[in-house]
Design a protein around this motif. Structure first.
Motif, PDB file in Angstrom:
ATOM      1  N   LEU A  64       0.825  -1.211   0.000  1.00  0.00           N
ATOM      2  CA  LEU A  64       0.000   0.000   0.000  1.00  0.00           C
ATOM      3  C   LEU A  64       0.860   1.262   0.000  1.00  0.00           C
ATOM      4  O   LEU A  64       0.567   2.227  -0.724  1.00  0.00           O
ATOM      5  CB  LEU A  64      -0.943  -0.001   1.198  1.00  0.00           C
ATOM      6  N   ALA A  65       1.922   1.265   0.785  1.00  0.00           N
ATOM      7  CA  ALA A  65       2.811   2.435   0.830  1.00  0.00           C
ATOM      8  C   ALA A  65       3.496   2.652  -0.517  1.00  0.00           C
ATOM      9  O   ALA A  65       3.623   3.798  -0.980  1.00  0.00           O
ATOM     10  CB  ALA A  65       3.846   2.272   1.942  1.00  0.00           C
ATOM     11  N   VAL A  66       3.919   1.580  -1.164  1.00  0.00           N
ATOM     12  CA  VAL A  66       4.561   1.700  -2.480  1.00  0.00           C
ATOM     13  C   VAL A  66       3.563   2.226  -3.512  1.00  0.00           C
ATOM     14  O   VAL A  66       3.905   3.100  -4.330  1.00  0.00           O
ATOM     15  CB  VAL A  66       5.182   0.355  -2.916  1.00  0.00           C
ATOM     16  N   ILE A  67       2.341   1.740  -3.467  1.00  0.00           N
ATOM     17  CA  ILE A  67       1.311   2.245  -4.393  1.00  0.00           C
ATOM     18  C   ILE A  67       1.079   3.735  -4.140  1.00  0.00           C
ATOM     19  O   ILE A  67       0.950   4.524  -5.079  1.00  0.00           O
ATOM     20  CB  ILE A  67       0.007   1.430  -4.264  1.00  0.00           C
ATOM     21  N   TRP A  68       1.066   4.125  -2.875  1.00  0.00           N
ATOM     22  CA  TRP A  68       0.905   5.536  -2.522  1.00  0.00           C
ATOM     23  C   TRP A  68       2.042   6.363  -3.122  1.00  0.00           C
ATOM     24  O   TRP A  68       1.814   7.435  -3.687  1.00  0.00           O
ATOM     25  CB  TRP A  68       0.842   5.675  -1.015  1.00  0.00           C
ATOM     26  N   VAL A  69       3.273   5.865  -3.004  1.00  0.00           N
ATOM     27  CA  VAL A  69       4.425   6.580  -3.571  1.00  0.00           C
ATOM     28  C   VAL A  69       4.247   6.770  -5.080  1.00  0.00           C
ATOM     29  O   VAL A  69       4.437   7.864  -5.608  1.00  0.00           O
ATOM     30  CB  VAL A  69       5.747   5.833  -3.276  1.00  0.00           C
ATOM     31  N   VAL A  70       3.888   5.702  -5.769  1.00  0.00           N
ATOM     32  CA  VAL A  70       3.753   5.764  -7.231  1.00  0.00           C
ATOM     33  C   VAL A  70       2.588   6.668  -7.623  1.00  0.00           C
ATOM     34  O   VAL A  70       2.725   7.543  -8.485  1.00  0.00           O
ATOM     35  CB  VAL A  70       3.593   4.346  -7.819  1.00  0.00           C
ATOM     36  N   THR A  78       5.433  13.136  -0.600  1.00  0.00           N
ATOM     37  CA  THR A  78       5.815  11.826  -1.144  1.00  0.00           C
ATOM     38  C   THR A  78       7.149  11.351  -0.570  1.00  0.00           C
ATOM     39  O   THR A  78       7.334  10.158  -0.328  1.00  0.00           O
ATOM     40  CB  THR A  78       5.877  11.877  -2.681  1.00  0.00           C
ATOM     41  N   GLY A  79       8.052  12.276  -0.316  1.00  0.00           N
ATOM     42  CA  GLY A  79       9.336  11.898   0.283  1.00  0.00           C
ATOM     43  C   GLY A  79       9.160  11.223   1.632  1.00  0.00           C
ATOM     44  O   GLY A  79       9.877  10.272   1.964  1.00  0.00           O
ATOM     45  N   LEU A  80       8.200  11.703   2.399  1.00  0.00           N
ATOM     46  CA  LEU A  80       7.914  11.081   3.698  1.00  0.00           C
ATOM     47  C   LEU A  80       7.388   9.663   3.527  1.00  0.00           C
ATOM     48  O   LEU A  80       7.725   8.764   4.298  1.00  0.00           O
ATOM     49  CB  LEU A  80       6.900  11.924   4.473  1.00  0.00           C
ATOM     50  N   VAL A  81       6.577   9.465   2.499  1.00  0.00           N
ATOM     51  CA  VAL A  81       6.018   8.131   2.240  1.00  0.00           C
ATOM     52  C   VAL A  81       7.126   7.190   1.754  1.00  0.00           C
ATOM     53  O   VAL A  81       7.131   6.005   2.109  1.00  0.00           O
ATOM     54  CB  VAL A  81       4.845   8.200   1.237  1.00  0.00           C
ATOM     55  N   VAL A  82       8.062   7.710   0.978  1.00  0.00           N
ATOM     56  CA  VAL A  82       9.205   6.897   0.540  1.00  0.00           C
ATOM     57  C   VAL A  82      10.010   6.432   1.759  1.00  0.00           C
ATOM     58  O   VAL A  82      10.376   5.250   1.862  1.00  0.00           O
ATOM     59  CB  VAL A  82      10.104   7.692  -0.448  1.00  0.00           C
ATOM     60  N   ILE A  83      10.257   7.335   2.690  1.00  0.00           N
ATOM     61  CA  ILE A  83      11.003   6.957   3.904  1.00  0.00           C
ATOM     62  C   ILE A  83      10.201   5.954   4.721  1.00  0.00           C
ATOM     63  O   ILE A  83      10.746   4.973   5.245  1.00  0.00           O
ATOM     64  CB  ILE A  83      11.362   8.206   4.731  1.00  0.00           C
ATOM     65  N   ALA A  84       8.878   6.183   4.824  1.00  0.00           N
ATOM     66  CA  ALA A  84       8.028   5.237   5.551  1.00  0.00           C
ATOM     67  C   ALA A  84       8.088   3.859   4.902  1.00  0.00           C
ATOM     68  O   ALA A  84       8.183   2.836   5.595  1.00  0.00           O
ATOM     69  CB  ALA A  84       6.585   5.748   5.601  1.00  0.00           C
ATOM     70  N   ALA A 139       7.461   4.731  10.847  1.00  0.00           N
ATOM     71  CA  ALA A 139       6.820   4.670   9.538  1.00  0.00           C
ATOM     72  C   ALA A 139       5.398   5.215   9.596  1.00  0.00           C
ATOM     73  O   ALA A 139       4.989   6.014   8.730  1.00  0.00           O
ATOM     74  CB  ALA A 139       6.816   3.232   8.995  1.00  0.00           C
ATOM     75  N   PHE A 140       4.660   4.817  10.597  1.00  0.00           N
ATOM     76  CA  PHE A 140       3.289   5.304  10.771  1.00  0.00           C
ATOM     77  C   PHE A 140       3.262   6.817  10.955  1.00  0.00           C
ATOM     78  O   PHE A 140       2.444   7.519  10.346  1.00  0.00           O
ATOM     79  CB  PHE A 140       2.628   4.593  11.959  1.00  0.00           C
ATOM     80  N   THR A 145       2.050  12.189   8.889  1.00  0.00           N
ATOM     81  CA  THR A 145       2.561  13.511   8.540  1.00  0.00           C
ATOM     82  C   THR A 145       2.356  13.798   7.057  1.00  0.00           C
ATOM     83  O   THR A 145       1.962  14.912   6.693  1.00  0.00           O
ATOM     84  CB  THR A 145       4.056  13.621   8.922  1.00  0.00           C
ATOM     85  N   ALA A 146       2.617  12.800   6.218  1.00  0.00           N
ATOM     86  CA  ALA A 146       2.408  12.974   4.778  1.00  0.00           C
ATOM     87  C   ALA A 146       0.933  13.176   4.451  1.00  0.00           C
ATOM     88  O   ALA A 146       0.588  13.909   3.522  1.00  0.00           O
ATOM     89  CB  ALA A 146       2.952  11.772   4.011  1.00  0.00           C
ATOM     90  N   LEU A 147       0.070  12.543   5.213  1.00  0.00           N
ATOM     91  CA  LEU A 147      -1.368  12.633   4.978  1.00  0.00           C
ATOM     92  C   LEU A 147      -1.886  14.033   5.263  1.00  0.00           C
ATOM     93  O   LEU A 147      -2.742  14.541   4.561  1.00  0.00           O
ATOM     94  CB  LEU A 147      -2.100  11.607   5.841  1.00  0.00           C
ATOM     95  N   VAL A 148      -1.352  14.653   6.296  1.00  0.00           N
ATOM     96  CA  VAL A 148      -1.824  15.992   6.668  1.00  0.00           C
ATOM     97  C   VAL A 148      -0.975  17.037   5.991  1.00  0.00           C
ATOM     98  O   VAL A 148      -1.258  18.159   5.866  1.00  0.00           O
ATOM     99  CB  VAL A 148      -1.855  16.210   8.206  1.00  0.00           C
TER     100      VAL A 148
END
Length: 148
Positions: A64-70, A78-84, A139-140, A145-148
């Motif tokens: 799910l996190a990888v799909i979010w990044v893409v 997006t950088g935060l999601v990549v780190i997560a 990660a969470f 943080t990326a969501l908000v």
């Protein structure tokens, strides 16, 4: 559609964090307060039960996190999601290399078959698990943080 993916990913990872936090700081301390046979039996049962579910949860969270990044590569955060996602990868690798081997042994133990060093092995699992919990909490936090 992306907003739904972001929320679903955050909820799935958040629930996983909650379960793993509860194992580390609620369930295992309760089990450790029981007599040895009951402690080992409860942890073996927990290892079988959660050991059947958690691989799908960890991999699913990562996917799910990888799909979010893409899907969100052109959006802020997006950088935060990549780190997560990288932290989730670390948690999966750590699980496979350190925790799963101990869990696979421990879930088969009975009072009659457990090895002499069973408490030491479970203590080692607990220490690795604390580190893994810290990683998935991070990660969470990044996902929120990326969501908000």
């Amino acid at each position: 559609m992306l907003a739904a993916l972001e929320v679903i990913t955050t909820v799935v990872v958040g629930l996983m964090v909650g379960v793993e936090f509860a194992v580390a700081f609620v369930m295992n301390p309760i089990f450790n307060g029981l007599p040895d046979d009951s402690n080992q039996s409860a942890r073996s049962h927990g290892g079988r039960m959660l050991g059947a579910v958690m691989p799908f949860w960890y991999i699913g969270s990562l996917v799910l996190a990888v799909i979010w990044v893409v899907a969100g590569r052109h959006r802020g955060g997006t950088g935060l999601v990549v780190i997560a996602a990288a932290l989730l990868i670390l948690s999966v690798v750590m699980s496979l290399l350190l925790l799963v081997p101990i869990n696979n042994r421990g879930k088969t133990w009975t009072a009659e078959t457990r090895p002499a060093d069973w408490k030491e092995q479970l203590s080692r699992w607990d220490r690795y698990h604390y580190i893994r919990v810290a990683i998935i909490v991070a990660a969470f936090t990044l996902l929120v943080t990326a969501l908000v």
